[in-house]
Structures are given as C-alpha cells and as structure tokens.
Design a protein around this motif. Structure first.
Motif, PDB file in Angstrom:
ATOM      1  N   THR A  59      27.220  61.859  41.937  1.00 30.55           N
ATOM      2  CA  THR A  59      27.862  60.782  42.678  1.00 30.55           C
ATOM      3  C   THR A  59      29.010  60.206  41.874  1.00 30.55           C
ATOM      4  N   LYS A  60      30.042  59.786  42.568  1.00 30.52           N
ATOM      5  CA  LYS A  60      31.202  59.154  41.933  1.00 30.52           C
ATOM      6  C   LYS A  60      31.687  58.052  42.854  1.00 30.52           C
ATOM      7  N   GLY A  61      32.379  57.060  42.260  1.00 31.50           N
ATOM      8  CA  GLY A  61      32.827  55.969  43.098  1.00 31.50           C
ATOM      9  C   GLY A  61      33.693  54.967  42.366  1.00 31.50           C
ATOM     10  N   VAL A  62      34.214  54.017  43.125  1.00 26.14           N
ATOM     11  CA  VAL A  62      35.033  52.929  42.601  1.00 26.14           C
ATOM     12  C   VAL A  62      34.582  51.637  43.266  1.00 26.14           C
ATOM     13  N   GLY A  63      34.942  50.517  42.625  1.00 24.52           N
ATOM     14  CA  GLY A  63      34.562  49.244  43.204  1.00 24.52           C
ATOM     15  C   GLY A  63      35.269  48.087  42.529  1.00 24.52           C
ATOM     16  N   PHE A  64      34.979  46.875  43.011  1.00 21.75           N
ATOM     17  CA  PHE A  64      35.559  45.672  42.410  1.00 21.75           C
ATOM     18  C   PHE A  64      34.576  44.523  42.556  1.00 21.75           C
ATOM     19  N   VAL A  65      34.760  43.521  41.695  1.00 20.00           N
ATOM     20  CA  VAL A  65      33.956  42.303  41.721  1.00 20.00           C
ATOM     21  C   VAL A  65      34.896  41.110  41.786  1.00 20.00           C
ATOM     22  N   LEU A  66      34.686  40.246  42.772  1.00 25.49           N
ATOM     23  CA  LEU A  66      35.377  38.965  42.856  1.00 25.49           C
ATOM     24  C   LEU A  66      34.407  37.876  42.413  1.00 25.49           C
ATOM     25  N   ALA A  67      34.814  37.055  41.450  1.00 21.52           N
ATOM     26  CA  ALA A  67      33.893  36.081  40.870  1.00 21.52           C
ATOM     27  C   ALA A  67      34.563  34.713  40.762  1.00 21.52           C
ATOM     28  N   GLY A  68      33.742  33.677  40.801  1.00 22.11           N
ATOM     29  CA  GLY A  68      34.215  32.312  40.626  1.00 22.11           C
ATOM     30  C   GLY A  68      33.034  31.418  40.277  1.00 22.11           C
ATOM     31  N   GLY A  69      33.327  30.177  39.910  1.00 25.62           N
ATOM     32  CA  GLY A  69      32.236  29.296  39.544  1.00 25.62           C
ATOM     33  C   GLY A  69      32.649  27.843  39.486  1.00 25.62           C
ATOM     34  N   TYR A  70      31.645  26.980  39.402  1.00 27.75           N
ATOM     35  CA  TYR A  70      31.864  25.544  39.239  1.00 27.75           C
ATOM     36  C   TYR A  70      30.721  25.008  38.387  1.00 27.75           C
ATOM     37  N   GLY A  71      31.069  24.478  37.214  1.00 26.47           N
ATOM     38  CA  GLY A  71      30.028  24.038  36.294  1.00 26.47           C
ATOM     39  C   GLY A  71      29.197  25.225  35.840  1.00 26.47           C
ATOM     40  N   ASN A  72      27.901  25.065  35.936  1.00 28.77           N
ATOM     41  CA  ASN A  72      27.000  26.157  35.545  1.00 28.77           C
ATOM     42  C   ASN A  72      26.710  27.120  36.687  1.00 28.77           C
ATOM     43  N   TRP A  73      27.194  26.816  37.865  1.00 28.17           N
ATOM     44  CA  TRP A  73      26.937  27.673  39.024  1.00 28.17           C
ATOM     45  C   TRP A  73      28.067  28.691  39.186  1.00 28.17           C
ATOM     46  N   PHE A  74      27.710  29.870  39.651  1.00 28.55           N
ATOM     47  CA  PHE A  74      28.712  30.903  39.864  1.00 28.55           C
ATOM     48  C   PHE A  74      28.370  31.698  41.125  1.00 28.55           C
ATOM     49  N   GLY A  75      29.380  32.329  41.659  1.00 27.11           N
ATOM     50  CA  GLY A  75      29.212  33.217  42.800  1.00 27.11           C
ATOM     51  C   GLY A  75      30.079  34.443  42.616  1.00 27.11           C
ATOM     52  N   LEU A  76      29.649  35.546  43.181  1.00 26.54           N
ATOM     53  CA  LEU A  76      30.438  36.773  43.082  1.00 26.54           C
ATOM     54  C   LEU A  76      30.115  37.692  44.261  1.00 26.54           C
ATOM     55  N   VAL A  77      31.048  38.588  44.522  1.00 28.73           N
ATOM     56  CA  VAL A  77      30.868  39.621  45.542  1.00 28.73           C
ATOM     57  C   VAL A  77      31.237  40.957  44.904  1.00 28.73           C
ATOM     58  N   ASP A  78      30.293  41.873  44.919  1.00 24.83           N
ATOM     59  CA  ASP A  78      30.492  43.220  44.367  1.00 24.83           C
ATOM     60  C   ASP A  78      30.602  44.188  45.546  1.00 24.83           C
ATOM     61  N   ALA A  79      31.713  44.922  45.630  1.00 22.40           N
ATOM     62  CA  ALA A  79      31.926  45.886  46.714  1.00 22.40           C
ATOM     63  C   ALA A  79      32.299  47.233  46.116  1.00 22.40           C
ATOM     64  N   SER A  80      31.706  48.310  46.642  1.00 22.30           N
ATOM     65  CA  SER A  80      31.970  49.638  46.090  1.00 22.30           C
ATOM     66  C   SER A  80      31.933  50.697  47.181  1.00 22.30           C
ATOM     67  N   TYR A  81      32.603  51.800  46.881  1.00 24.90           N
ATOM     68  CA  TYR A  81      32.538  52.995  47.724  1.00 24.90           C
ATOM     69  C   TYR A  81      32.141  54.161  46.833  1.00 24.90           C
ATOM     70  N   THR A  82      31.098  54.889  47.217  1.00 23.66           N
ATOM     71  CA  THR A  82      30.648  56.045  46.457  1.00 23.66           C
ATOM     72  C   THR A  82      30.505  57.252  47.374  1.00 23.66           C
ATOM     73  N   GLN A  83      30.662  58.417  46.772  1.00 19.10           N
ATOM     74  CA  GLN A  83      30.484  59.673  47.488  1.00 19.10           C
ATOM     75  C   GLN A  83      29.611  60.578  46.634  1.00 19.10           C
TER      76      GLN A  83
END
Length: 289
Positions: free
Chosen positions: A151-175
């Motif tokens: 399997t091979k693939g690529v992806g990206f992570v968008l991340a952000g936060g406020y204080g000690n809290w954080f959020g992120l979205v991980d998206a990828s495509y694999t074949q």
C-alpha cells in the motif's frame, strides 16, 4: 573550497534537521511561538502497525470461464480483517498544516458466505407435455479472498488549538496493489479528533477522542483455482476459470480514542483504538528532526 554536491546531499539524508533549519520550517514558526505555541520538530519519520476488522458488503460476484447455464450467485455480508505495517515521512509546512507520504505492507482477507442457485429446464417426459423448471439451492461457506499486497498513499493534517485543547483533521488517500489475487483497494480516510494536552501540567501526554470515516472501493479478480477449492471440485473446474468481485464497507464511520506520549524532544509513542462496527488497534513510534 566548495563542498561537492554529493557531500551536501549525504549530509541532508544523515541529518534532516539541517534541511529543516535552512528553510526555517514550519513557515511562520516564529509567529506561532510568539503567541505561546510550542511546536514539534518539523520533520518526522515513523513506523506503525494497524490491525482492523470490519464488515463488508459484496456488490457483485461473477464467474467467467464456467459454462453453467442457470447458475446465480448472491453473496451475504461478510467480514474483512487486515494488518498493515507502514513507514511514513511527514513535514510541518505551516504550524497548522502537516503533509505526509507512506508506504506499507498489507496482509489480510475478506470472508463471506455465498448463496448459489442452479435452475435447470427439464424437458417433458411425454410428447406434448410441458417442460419443468427445477432449482437447486445451496451455500458456499467461507468464500475467502486473500488481500496481501503493498500500500502507498499521501495525506495531510490540519491542526489548531486554544489553551490546552486542540483539534485536528487527518485526511489521506491510499492505494493497495494486491499480489495473491488481481485487483486494488482505493481508500479515502478522514479522521477528525479533539483532545487535551497535559504538557502544561508537566505530564508529556496528549489524549483525544474522534471518529474515522472510510470510503473504500475494492475491485478484486483472479483465478478460481487460487481460491483453495475442495479436491473433488478443483478437478472439474477449468484452469482458465476466473472470478470478479466488487465490494464495499458496510459502516463508513466509527469512534476513536487515542493518546500520544512524548519520550523526549525527538521520540514519540502513539496508540489509538477504534470501536463499534469497525474495530482497530494502531501503534506507532515517531522520530522527529
């Protein structure tokens, strides 16, 4: 005296941090640190292991090279189990954007029961009589397809936060290209997460909850002889008989819970588990430069 080009390339491979510092990755690093954010080192390599079990639904199953008039096949919902060991390289281009590429080895199988029916037209026994239609029903238990491959693939992570809290979205495509049977598995995976960082409490730990979405298309084909048929049946099946299967996952979403432990500035351990109709275990060790 100028350094040879090969010497420069060798130094970048041995010490990726030289590359990172030369280009001041991530971009806008100074601005993020001025706002109080502590950023990880920009370049990372990790080795990971994932085990996953989930339901599948077979859209179609066809046999070619078998001249059996009146034969109909209908697959029931089944189960797919996979294990993947992968190597991933990533870089933080911006404080909020990470991009990565991965390569891995896939082992697994999908298994389902197949309902088979054979309809035969019996000619009339007497002149002027009517032909009869006779149907034989049966089930092929544990129809299994091995899914070993790469399997091979690529992806990206968008991340952000406020204080000690954080959020992120991980998206990828694999074949995934299969080796035992013909075919490939194309997967789009999106995983949003929300968590809490305990580093400000002198605990090098981050925990989160989230969900995983998978959009997977599987087109599989191969020789019927490779399916491990019983000896009595294998002897009468033509050597050029082939199967074609199209299937998809029965459940697109499932919940996640995970954690990351920072050993030091360079090494991280990560673990994550999936629940519900899709169950998974994921571990990785990450080295950053």
């Amino acid at each position: 005296m100028k350094r040879p080009l090969y010497s420069l390339l060798l130094s970048l491979l041995v010490s990726p941090s030289v590359f990172a510092s030369s280009f001041s990755l991530p971009i806008w690093k100074e601005k993020a640190e001025a706002l109080g954010y502590e950023l990880p080192k920009p370049i990372g390599f990790n080795i990971s292991y994932m085990s996953m079990e989930q339901g599948i639904s077979v859209d179609s199953i066809m046999l070619k090279g078998l001249d059996i008039p009146g034969l109909a096949l209908d697959a029931q919902d089944g189960t797919q189990k996979t294990e993947v060991v992968s190597f991933r390289a990533d870089v933080w281009l911006f404080p909020f954007l990470n991009v990565y590429a991965l390569f891995g080895i896939l082992e697994g199988y999908s298994q389902t029961d197949v309902d088979a029916s054979l309809t035969m037209n019996i000619p009339p026994l007497f002149p002027g009589g009517k032909p009869h239609e006779y149907t034989v029903n049966g089930t092929i238990n544990d129809f299994r397809l091995d899914l070993d491959g790469y399997t091979k693939g690529v992806g990206f992570v968008l991340a952000g936060g406020y204080g000690n809290w954080f959020g992120l979205v991980d998206a990828s495509y694999t074949q995934s290209d299969l080796t035992i049977i013909d075919g490939q598995i194309d997967a789009i995976v999106v995983s949003p997460r929300v968590g809490y960082d305990f580093n400000t409490h002198d605990v090098p730990l981050r925990v989160w909850v989230g969900a995983m979405y998978q959009d997977v298309e599987q087109h599989l084909s191969g020789s019927v002889a490779d399916l491990g048929l019983p000896p009595g049946l294998a002897g009468i099946v033509p050597s050029d008989a082939r199967f074609e299967v199209t299937q998809h996952l029965t459940t697109p979403w499932n919940p996640l819970v995970g954690m990351q432990y920072q050993i030091n500035k360079d090494w991280y351990l990560l673990g994550e588990a999936g629940f519900g109709d899709r169950q998974s275990i994921f571990f990785s060790i990450d080295r950053r430069f």
